[in-house]
Design a protein around this motif. Structure first.
Motif, PDB file in Angstrom:
ATOM      1  N   TRP A 173       1.021  -1.234  -0.043  1.00  0.00           N
ATOM      2  CA  TRP A 173      -0.040   0.050   0.008  1.00  0.00           C
ATOM      3  C   TRP A 173       0.943   1.113   0.032  1.00  0.00           C
ATOM      4  CZ3 TRP A 173      -3.256   1.356   4.696  1.00  0.00           C
ATOM      5  CH2 TRP A 173      -4.152   2.337   4.737  1.00  0.00           C
ATOM      6  N   LEU A 174       0.850   1.894  -1.048  1.00  0.00           N
ATOM      7  CA  LEU A 174       1.698   3.207  -1.220  1.00  0.00           C
ATOM      8  C   LEU A 174       3.096   3.020  -0.988  1.00  0.00           C
ATOM      9  CD1 LEU A 174      -0.665   5.686   0.222  1.00  0.00           C
ATOM     10  CD2 LEU A 174       0.176   5.771  -1.958  1.00  0.00           C
ATOM     11  N   ASN A 233      -8.529   7.685  -8.982  1.00  0.00           N
ATOM     12  CA  ASN A 233      -7.117   7.362  -8.764  1.00  0.00           C
ATOM     13  C   ASN A 233      -7.306   6.579  -7.258  1.00  0.00           C
ATOM     14  OD1 ASN A 233      -4.597   6.961  -8.057  1.00  0.00           O
ATOM     15  ND2 ASN A 233      -4.263   9.150  -7.153  1.00  0.00           N
ATOM     16  N   PHE A 234      -7.178   5.171  -7.493  1.00  0.00           N
ATOM     17  CA  PHE A 234      -7.266   4.481  -6.389  1.00  0.00           C
ATOM     18  C   PHE A 234      -5.937   3.922  -5.849  1.00  0.00           C
ATOM     19  CE2 PHE A 234     -11.143   3.663  -9.350  1.00  0.00           C
ATOM     20  CZ  PHE A 234     -12.137   4.182  -8.248  1.00  0.00           C
ATOM     21  N   THR A 294      -3.996   5.365  -3.841  1.00  0.00           N
ATOM     22  CA  THR A 294      -3.966   5.718  -2.336  1.00  0.00           C
ATOM     23  C   THR A 294      -4.672   4.718  -1.394  1.00  0.00           C
ATOM     24  OG1 THR A 294      -5.539   7.459  -2.745  1.00  0.00           O
ATOM     25  CG2 THR A 294      -3.467   8.165  -2.727  1.00  0.00           C
ATOM     26  N   TYR A 295      -5.560   3.767  -2.000  1.00  0.00           N
ATOM     27  CA  TYR A 295      -6.361   3.002  -1.351  1.00  0.00           C
ATOM     28  C   TYR A 295      -5.793   1.464  -1.296  1.00  0.00           C
ATOM     29  CZ  TYR A 295     -10.020   6.451  -1.340  1.00  0.00           C
ATOM     30  OH  TYR A 295     -10.813   7.689  -1.566  1.00  0.00           O
ATOM     31  N   CYS A 296      -5.810   0.906  -0.131  1.00  0.00           N
ATOM     32  CA  CYS A 296      -5.623  -0.598  -0.233  1.00  0.00           C
ATOM     33  C   CYS A 296      -6.968  -1.445   0.133  1.00  0.00           C
ATOM     34  CB  CYS A 296      -4.586  -0.625   1.088  1.00  0.00           C
ATOM     35  SG  CYS A 296      -4.593  -2.509   1.746  1.00  0.00           S
ATOM     36  N   PHE A 297      -7.155  -2.414  -0.848  1.00  0.00           N
ATOM     37  CA  PHE A 297      -8.377  -3.458  -0.865  1.00  0.00           C
ATOM     38  C   PHE A 297      -7.976  -4.609  -0.613  1.00  0.00           C
ATOM     39  CE2 PHE A 297      -8.782   0.472  -3.932  1.00  0.00           C
ATOM     40  CZ  PHE A 297      -9.937   0.848  -3.572  1.00  0.00           C
ATOM     41  N   ASN A 329     -19.006   0.912  -3.866  1.00  0.00           N
ATOM     42  CA  ASN A 329     -18.566   2.011  -3.151  1.00  0.00           C
ATOM     43  C   ASN A 329     -17.822   2.894  -3.971  1.00  0.00           C
ATOM     44  OD1 ASN A 329     -18.404   2.155   0.224  1.00  0.00           O
ATOM     45  ND2 ASN A 329     -18.814   0.289  -0.369  1.00  0.00           N
ATOM     46  N   PHE A 330     -16.986   2.450  -5.041  1.00  0.00           N
ATOM     47  CA  PHE A 330     -16.236   3.205  -5.718  1.00  0.00           C
ATOM     48  C   PHE A 330     -16.546   3.277  -7.148  1.00  0.00           C
ATOM     49  CE2 PHE A 330     -14.031   1.560  -1.964  1.00  0.00           C
ATOM     50  CZ  PHE A 330     -13.311   2.656  -1.458  1.00  0.00           C
ATOM     51  N   LEU A 362      -6.450  13.406  -1.763  1.00  0.00           N
ATOM     52  CA  LEU A 362      -5.505  12.164  -1.889  1.00  0.00           C
ATOM     53  C   LEU A 362      -6.385  10.743  -1.891  1.00  0.00           C
ATOM     54  CD1 LEU A 362      -2.941  13.373   0.676  1.00  0.00           C
ATOM     55  CD2 LEU A 362      -2.208  12.613  -1.646  1.00  0.00           C
ATOM     56  N   LEU A 363      -7.535  11.018  -0.900  1.00  0.00           N
ATOM     57  CA  LEU A 363      -8.417  10.174  -0.891  1.00  0.00           C
ATOM     58  C   LEU A 363     -10.089  10.645  -1.476  1.00  0.00           C
ATOM     59  CD1 LEU A 363      -7.498   8.914   2.742  1.00  0.00           C
ATOM     60  CD2 LEU A 363      -7.023   7.612   0.556  1.00  0.00           C
ATOM     61  N   LYS A 364      -9.888  10.813  -2.821  1.00  0.00           N
ATOM     62  CA  LYS A 364     -10.996  11.519  -3.312  1.00  0.00           C
ATOM     63  C   LYS A 364     -12.158  10.709  -3.536  1.00  0.00           C
ATOM     64  CE  LYS A 364      -9.162  12.316  -7.276  1.00  0.00           C
ATOM     65  NZ  LYS A 364      -8.999  12.657  -8.995  1.00  0.00           N
ATOM     66  N   HIS A 365     -11.992   9.490  -3.297  1.00  0.00           N
ATOM     67  CA  HIS A 365     -13.413   8.548  -3.337  1.00  0.00           C
ATOM     68  C   HIS A 365     -13.989   8.323  -2.251  1.00  0.00           C
ATOM     69  CE1 HIS A 365     -12.034   8.093  -7.560  1.00  0.00           C
ATOM     70  NE2 HIS A 365     -10.819   7.814  -7.251  1.00  0.00           N
ATOM     71  N   THR A 366     -13.621   8.777  -1.088  1.00  0.00           N
ATOM     72  CA  THR A 366     -13.970   8.705   0.215  1.00  0.00           C
ATOM     73  C   THR A 366     -14.969   9.722   0.315  1.00  0.00           C
ATOM     74  OG1 THR A 366     -11.927   7.718   0.978  1.00  0.00           O
ATOM     75  CG2 THR A 366     -13.821   8.190   2.738  1.00  0.00           C
ATOM     76  N   ASN A 409      -8.064   0.281   3.164  1.00  0.00           N
ATOM     77  CA  ASN A 409      -7.366   0.783   4.080  1.00  0.00           C
ATOM     78  C   ASN A 409      -7.381   0.362   5.647  1.00  0.00           C
ATOM     79  OD1 ASN A 409      -7.053   2.273   1.689  1.00  0.00           O
ATOM     80  ND2 ASN A 409      -7.852   4.480   2.638  1.00  0.00           N
ATOM     81  N   MET A 462      -9.743   2.014   8.086  1.00  0.00           N
ATOM     82  CA  MET A 462      -9.395   3.529   8.022  1.00  0.00           C
ATOM     83  C   MET A 462     -10.309   4.120   6.999  1.00  0.00           C
ATOM     84  SD  MET A 462      -5.568   4.592   8.249  1.00  0.00           S
ATOM     85  CE  MET A 462      -4.358   3.399   9.248  1.00  0.00           C
ATOM     86  N   TYR A 463     -10.977   3.566   6.179  1.00  0.00           N
ATOM     87  CA  TYR A 463     -11.917   3.875   5.302  1.00  0.00           C
ATOM     88  C   TYR A 463     -13.182   4.460   5.802  1.00  0.00           C
ATOM     89  CZ  TYR A 463     -15.196   3.722   1.205  1.00  0.00           C
ATOM     90  OH  TYR A 463     -16.231   4.052   0.245  1.00  0.00           O
ATOM     91  N   TYR A 476      -0.395   6.506   7.685  1.00  0.00           N
ATOM     92  CA  TYR A 476      -1.479   6.682   6.698  1.00  0.00           C
ATOM     93  C   TYR A 476      -2.415   7.509   6.890  1.00  0.00           C
ATOM     94  CZ  TYR A 476       0.644   2.455   4.457  1.00  0.00           C
ATOM     95  OH  TYR A 476       1.584   1.435   3.981  1.00  0.00           O
ATOM     96  N   TYR A 513      -2.888  11.061   5.012  1.00  0.00           N
ATOM     97  CA  TYR A 513      -3.654  11.267   4.021  1.00  0.00           C
ATOM     98  C   TYR A 513      -5.039  11.871   4.397  1.00  0.00           C
ATOM     99  CZ  TYR A 513      -0.049   9.119   1.216  1.00  0.00           C
ATOM    100  OH  TYR A 513       1.246   8.690   0.617  1.00  0.00           O
TER     101      TYR A 513
END
Lengths: 551, 459
Positions: free
Chosen positions: A101-102, A118-119, A121-124, A151-152, B2-6, B19, B375-376, B395, B398
């Motif tokens: 992750w990153l 942009n995913f 920065t995420y960890c799935f 969700n995304f 940075l976490l624009k989809h949240t 996360n 963290m999400y 983390y 972010y």
């Protein structure tokens, strides 16, 4: 005369006999280990076409402590990690997803694509629990894909299998297929369990295969632009790809896709519409180039944008390929414009870097590419080796037909690729290719690292901690290049280590501007006064005065 | 962003972790093993595991992290890893000469079902374990618990393998410090020595993962609990175990095995956490607390009273490991701060969650707690209603940047700053450091946001 021919030439390396150093390294090992490692530690001796054989891409010896990671790391971490708009789900216990992750510094610029996804920065992760180990994890994976979608709303989801997934028999591919049909977006899986192959390298191959199968060729739109090419094996660590993109743009070259620094899945899908593939990191990505050539007809050439001269040379190769005076002129103008500043920066540090000695143990290409920059700095590479390279990366692709495929490599799928009946289009006629070849442009060629290294230098594949300590003690190099795991053990010796995976959070080092950054950084590292602080005054002058100084 | 989809819209998730606020068992076991002097941790799995663990620990400590691997290939995964481990043991002792090898398993070897004690027995029978050297092991399946579980399991293994009672109780107190930093372990030791107590602490990573630059690389740095000391723990007069999740298993095992009674307390973080630690030591050993420690305590209370207005009523979001979160939450509550969002990825259990709820019962408004969470979700709560301060690992940066929230780095991993391995957050001194960090974050924000008119010189 016979005697003279038999006599082994004795090379000198930094005032030492490299064979003796090799012996010293091996002397600590149990016999069987020593025998194996002896084939992976080679004193370089190149005569014309003759390059010594180095055993590589073979199993790491358990217990020796080395640099390598696993198949998953090569697949998810290296090749697919830098693609920003795919939701990459790690199917397995939490660790693998967490550690990747990153942590690889792949920069990306999401403002350049309309959706801005942009995913990275995420960890799935499916965070597999013992329940899934016992009863199977497919149900959870399916649900995880659904939740990722809900969700995304990504346009693609990729699934990466970790060690236990293979053992319990989860079929990630059928789950992906099912969910692809259900959700109507591209969903594909990677059987990149950590135990596959002998290093990250297996993961690169698996990543190449699946991207080729599931993505490349999905979008036939021919985009506007001249001199269309793809850049392969450049992962935009510290912004390297941005610098290369800058140069391309300046030259009027159109980059269709990058594999995979600053990349998107849409660009991958469209990559086959380009007219040339450039390969930076030969090890991690040559498979895609080979397969694209077979299926779509676009040839590949090896380039290197690490080093100012190498950058200029690579640009000239591109110009030669497109064979258009307009491009050639533009490329020459850009080189003429950019080089003076680079030369000036180099000349400034050269008096301080000249004669310094470096060692490089990293990756499957970087240990080679970065020797360019050290050459420009007047530095000598005493020893180098790859973490996960194959013989062709060391000795050149000419050895490919002779490489025996062992059991570990045989398990990695080799895709059968044929020319696409509709989409195959040779970019050059045989006559044109012949003409280009006769002018010195080599297609699908890579000379490897060893022919460019001095005779007598030590080439060590998959170096161990013990071997590292031995050569550092023996030569006391001015700079050691490797990765994070090696960094502080080397620096405890009082020798600076430059990370060539993460660039120590600096960069870019590619292209013209990158070269300048690198010169300055190496000047800082090899000439720093901080390495003189190791001893306290009372350690260098332990004798005590009998009286107080003020008496 | 940075976490624009949240976004603030929370959708039920049962399968996808996003996360994570935890990692896997083996890294905790590796960290604990490094707290034994002369120990080479060994990862029985494919080489990716140890590469990842070493990388993560190295990035966190900026120190060499030595460990080896069984380097499973597909063959080993099918036929079992015995041959690999046997060869690894031989190579490690021959080439790297450790006093002890601490083997931990991985999801791979656990799924296969490798029997480590049986393999070690075979290594012994084959003469691959030199006289006076040891191989110990802990089972650390990555698909159970978290890195904290792995740490706990390796600590327990130290007891299982070494603790022995010689029939006489010594005057020594065993300290199990929990999954804390080398600096914290050092500080725990210092506090006990201020009280003139004889202690054995295990594991002890101080002097291992915060070592000096000397111009010499020592594969086995000077720090770490010795095997002799580990043996002596069985004759101790008592054990103080800090942090239930990380230390209780070892303390209980020691009680069961050698009848060494134990006190299980929270981590000595913050005023009351440290009070409890020192008071426990005082009772067990029957000693007076020296003025020096009471003095430090007074200094800490002094800072709290001097700066109380800045703490009061501030909403805090915390994410981290369970033992730390519990102690830290208590500390924040004692400052009249309001911990409102608390997340750990570790499945710490119902009892744990109850204990945490008890600590925040007087915090006004709803306190959201997720055990285990990620963290999400934590970030989504923040999107719904922001906080004044974030505390968590690197983390969390972010989230802090995206939502412009003051932020204190705390926990594992911290990849982008130094300090945690040198300066403790336990004890009164550590508490003062935490106060300083929290105040810096809050007051820097006040300065940043101040207008030309209301900028304060004195705060």
């Amino acid at each position: 005369m016979a005697n003279a021919a038999l006599k082994e030439e004795i090379f000198e390396l930094d005032g030492m006999d490299p064979e003796k150093v090799k012996e010293e390294m091996l002397s600590a090992y149990p016999t069987k280990v020593a025998r194996k490692r002896a084939k992976q530690i080679i004193v370089n001796k190149v005569e014309g076409e003759d390059v010594p054989i180095i055993q590589s891409n073979v199993r790491t010896v358990p217990g020796l402590i080395g640099q390598r990671g696993c198949c998953y790391a090569g697949c998810k971490g290296v090749v697919l990690g830098p693609t920003r708009d795919i939701v990459n789900i790690t199917h397995g216990p939490i660790g693998c997803g967490f550690y990747s992750w990153l942590t690889r510094r792949n920069q990306t610029d999401a403002t350049t694509t309309p959706d801005g996804h942009n995913f990275m920065t995420y960890c799935f992760s499916t965070d597999m629990q013992d329940e899934q180990i016992i009863f199977g994890g497919e149900k959870k994976l399916k649900q995880a894909i659904q939740e990722a979608y809900d969700n995304f709303h990504p346009k693609a989801i990729a699934v990466f299998a970790t060690c236990p997934v293979g053992l319990i028999g989860d079929d990630v591919h059928s789950v992906c297929k099912e969910m692809k049909e259900k959700l109507g977006i591209n969903i594909f899986g990677f059987s990149c369990e950590g135990y596959k192959g002998v290093s990250q390298s297996a993961g690169h191959h698996i990543a190449n295969n699946q991207i080729f199968k599931h993505v490349i060729g999905n979008d036939d739109t021919v985009k506007d632009g001249d001199y269309k090419l793809n850049l392969l094996g450049e992962y935009n660590i510290g912004g390297d790809a941005f610098e290369i993109e800058r140069i391309f743009k300046k030259c009027g070259i159109t980059q269709v896709a990058s594999f995979s620094g600053n990349s998107t899945i849409d660009a991958f899908a469209n990559a086959h519409t380009a007219d040339l593939n450039l390969i930076m990191c030969h090890r991690s990505i040559n498979y895609v180039a080979e397969m694209m050539e077979k299926k779509y007809g676009l040839p590949w050439i090896k380039v290197n944008f690490i080093g100012a001269e190498a950058t200029a040379k690579s640009l000239r190769k591109i110009a030669a390929y497109f064979d258009d005076p307009k491009l050639t002129e533009k490329v020459e103008a850009v080189i003429a414009e950019e080089l003076p500043e680079v030369k000036k920066a180099c000349a400034e540090v050269l008096p301080r870097t000249k004669g310094k000695r470096a060692m490089l143990f990293v990756g499957g290409s970087r240990a080679h590419h970065y020797q360019e920059l050290f050459n420009e700095l007047g530095m000598e590479t005493l020893s180098a080796g790859y973490e996960f390279g194959h013989r062709d990366d060391y000795e050149g692709r000419k050895v490919l037909p002779g490489i025996k495929v062992d059991a570990d490599s045989r398990n990695i799928e080799e895709l059968k690729v044929e020319a696409d009946p509709e989409k195959f289009k040779p970019r050059k006629s045989p006559e044109e290719l012949e003409k280009l070849r006769s002018c010195g442009l080599e297609f699908a060629g890579y000379e490897g690292m060893m022919p460019e290294m001095k005779n007598g230098s030590l080439v060590i594949d998959d170096i161990s901690q013990h071997e590292t300590d031995t050569i550092v003690e023996a030569f006391k190099p001015d700079l050691f290049c490797a990765g994070i795991k090696e960094k502080y053990s080397i620096q405890k010796h009082g020798i600076p280590l430059k990370q060539l995976h993460s660039y120590d959070y600096g960069g870019p080092y590619a292209g013209f501007k990158g070269a300048v950054n690198f010169y300055k950084e190496i000047d800082r590292m090899v000439n720093s006064k901080i390495w003189g602080y190791l001893k306290a005054p009372w350690q260098t002058n332990p004798e005590l005065a009998a009286t107080y100084a003020w008496d | 962003m940075l976490l624009k989809h949240t976004t603030s819209e929370i959708k039920e998730r049962s399968a996808l972790t996003v996360n994570p606020a935890k990692t896997c068992q083996p890294i905790g076991a590796m960290y604990a093993s490094l707290g034994i002097h002369g120990c080479l941790p060994h990862s029985h799995g494919s080489q990716g595991c140890y590469a990842y663990h070493r990388s993560a620990l190295t990035r966190h400590y900026k120190e060499p992290v030595m460990a080896a691997t069984s380097a499973f290939t597909e063959g080993a995964s099918v036929f079992g890893g015995q041959a690999n481990l046997l060869q690894a043991i031989d190579n490690m002792f021959t080439v790297y000469n450790p006093d002890i090898i601490a083997v931990h398993t991985t999801c791979l070897s656990e799924t296969i079902g490798d029997d480590i004690p049986q393999i070690v027995k075979k290594a012994e029978a084959d003469g691959k374990i030199p006289e006076g050297k040891y191989v110990i092991h802990a089972n650390t399946p990555s698909y159970v618990g978290s890195h904290v579980t792995g740490f706990s399991n390796m600590c327990k293994s130290m007891v299982d393998y070494f603790s022995e009672s010689n029939g006489h109780k010594s005057k020594t107190i065993n300290l199990i410090p929990g999954y804390v930093e080398p600096s914290d372990m050092e500080e725990i030791r210092r506090i006990a020595s201020e009280m003139k107590l004889k202690t054995i602490m295990f594991p002890d990573t101080s002097g291992v993962l915060n070592g000096p630059m000397t111009g010499r690389f020592k594969m086995y740095p000077d720090g770490g609990v010795t095997i002799d000391q580990l043996k002596q723990t069985g004759s101790g007069m008592g054990t103080v175990a800090m942090g239930r999740l990380a230390s209780m298993a070892a303390a209980r095992a020691l009680d069961n095995k050698c009848k060494v009674p134990c006190e299980i307390i929270d981590l000595p973080i913050g005023l009351h956490g440290t009070d409890a630690f020192i008071d426990t030591l005082r009772h067990i050993a029957g000693v007076n607390v020296p003025d020096s420690l009471t003095f430090e305590r007074g200094q800490m209370v002094d800072i709290i009273s001097d700066m109380h207005q800045y703490f009061y009523g501030k909403r805090v979001g915390l994410v981290g490991d369970p033992d730390q979160l519990l102690a830290l939450t208590k500390f924040l509550v004692s400052l009249d701060m309001h911990p409102v969002y608390i997340v750990t990825g570790t499945p710490a259990g119902k009892k744990y969650e109850k204990a945490l709820r008890e600590v925040v019962k007087d915090v006004p408004g709803e306190v959201k707690i997720s055990v285990p969470g990620d963290m999400y979700l934590f970030h989504q709560w923040i999107k719904q209603e922001p906080v004044d301060l974030l505390i968590g690992n690197s983390y969390v940066k972010y989230i802090a940047k995206d939502d412009d929230i003051p932020y204190v780095r705390y926990g594992f991993p911290i990849l982008d700053r130094v300090g945690h391995s040198y300066f403790p957050t336990v004890g009164y001194k550590g508490g003062m450091r935490l106060l300083e960090k929290i105040l810096d974050a809050l007051l820097d924000r006040q300065d940043r946001d101040a207008t030309d008119i209301n900028m304060e010189l004195v705060m």
